[in-house]
Design an enzyme around this catalytic site. Sequence first.
Site, mmCIF file in Angstrom:
data_model
loop_
_atom_site.group_PDB
_atom_site.id
_atom_site.type_symbol
_atom_site.label_atom_id
_atom_site.label_comp_id
_atom_site.label_asym_id
_atom_site.label_seq_id
_atom_site.Cartn_x
_atom_site.Cartn_y
_atom_site.Cartn_z
ATOM 1 C CE LYS A 178 -1.873 2.696 3.240
ATOM 2 N NZ LYS A 178 -1.877 3.882 2.664
ATOM 3 C CD GLU A 251 13.157 3.736 8.157
ATOM 4 O OE1 GLU A 251 13.181 4.593 9.163
ATOM 5 O OE2 GLU A 251 13.188 4.057 7.051
ATOM 6 C CB CYS A 285 13.611 8.904 9.040
ATOM 7 S SG CYS A 285 13.628 7.674 8.169
ATOM 8 C CD GLU A 381 11.230 11.942 11.875
ATOM 9 O OE1 GLU A 381 11.983 11.868 11.223
ATOM 10 O OE2 GLU A 381 10.125 11.275 12.287
#
Length: 478
Positions: A178, A251, A285, A381
């Site tokens: 997806k 991840e 990231c 983040e």
Amino acid sequence: MTTELRRLRNYINGEFRDAADGRTIEVVNPATGEVYATSPLSGQADVDAAMEAAAAAFPAWRDSTPAERQRVLLKIADAFEDRAADLIAAEVENTGKPVALTASEEIPPMVDQIRFFAGAARMLEGKSAGEYMEGMTSIIRREPVGVCAQVAPWNYPMMMAVWKFAPALAAGNTVVLKPSDTTPASTVLMAEIIGQIVPKGVFNVVCGDRETGKAMVEHPTPAMASITGSVRAGMQVAESAAKDVKRVHLELGGKAPVVVFEDTDIDKAVEDIAVAGYFNAGQDCTAATRVLVHESIHDEFVAALAKAAAETKTGQPDDEDVLYGPLNNANQLKQVAGFIERLPAHAKVEAGGHRVGDKGYFYAPTVVSGLTQDDEIVQNEVFGPVITVQSFTDEAQALEFANGVEYALASSVWTKDHARAMRMSKALDFGCVWINTHIPLVAEMPHGGYKKSGYGKDLSAYGFEDYTRIKHVMTSLG
């Protein structure tokens, strides 16, 4: 006069299909803010169909030889090269990325990574067969795990799809993938290309939103769920998968420390860090967005970094002078802007800190100094073109600051002192430590983190092995 929107469709069991109930999502080009396509909003019926197809295709694909799987993956790599212009166009529309950088920085590594896993299919290793008990011979079998439910993110839709399907197919698994609801176009095109090469049902694409992904992970058919995404999404996947003990590969986010010591070549470090921090609008990231600088060079470094930010350009995809394009969507623009709006009084915006233009989701390259370890922008983040700078006094404090976040994906150390670099690389609690560089990746080396950055590895033989299971077979010699 209205322009007809492109209609993207799911790819299930070798054919393109609309969502069973006809629902769709509008897809926006982030460089313009305009809708250019519709994508299926897939529900349970679509997920069921894709899982059924993948399960039916699994026995034959599992029993194919490594050489056969290698040939298939090599054909996919060749086809991606042949259709590179089409893939780039779809990805640029997906993301607003610069055309030239997408061509040079994404297509070649994607093709290389597929070819790496094609080779890895024939290089599985394990304990040698032998008599570990008298009168008994033991052998180890490495087998595919089965159907894999995979969810790719919006920051690198094409490349992260490769990181998902290439090792899974190489190991003999079948896939239901997806894409993000904001970036389905390039993945649907990949399905068109791959579908001409693999047997039907081996590779399936189901488009949709968070609920679609949840239905995939909770479905009883997959033996493994793999996601690249936010920490929140990873936690939800792990919780859902735990109900029937699925394997999970996560991840997730990152907050990479960039530790700059006083003996660093400041000009070179600033140049490299600015690129590694602003590339892809900081939507990476592993981005070099949390800089820790020794106090003796702090002011000089901040001034040089602010100058580099001012010289860094963002803009439309066809502008060859830009380093990065827009943020991916309106919500992401709002999130990045929110971090700057909520800065504490002691923080100072040295460069940027504002939206660029009123069309699309562009944000200026930004530098923020004067921060402390517990500030929101240091701990969380941002996922945007924002580099923060903190000062440290010595190696011990640098390590304290570097490791003092919940993420543990990537890091870098900048120094000419080899012994110090080795000490730091040992003590930094991150899945990757770069020394005097930041962000290069190669197919042969693993990528993955610790703590809230998740677990499991992408790329490398380690990533390939994650898509296998180990079986011990013992036979009597009597």
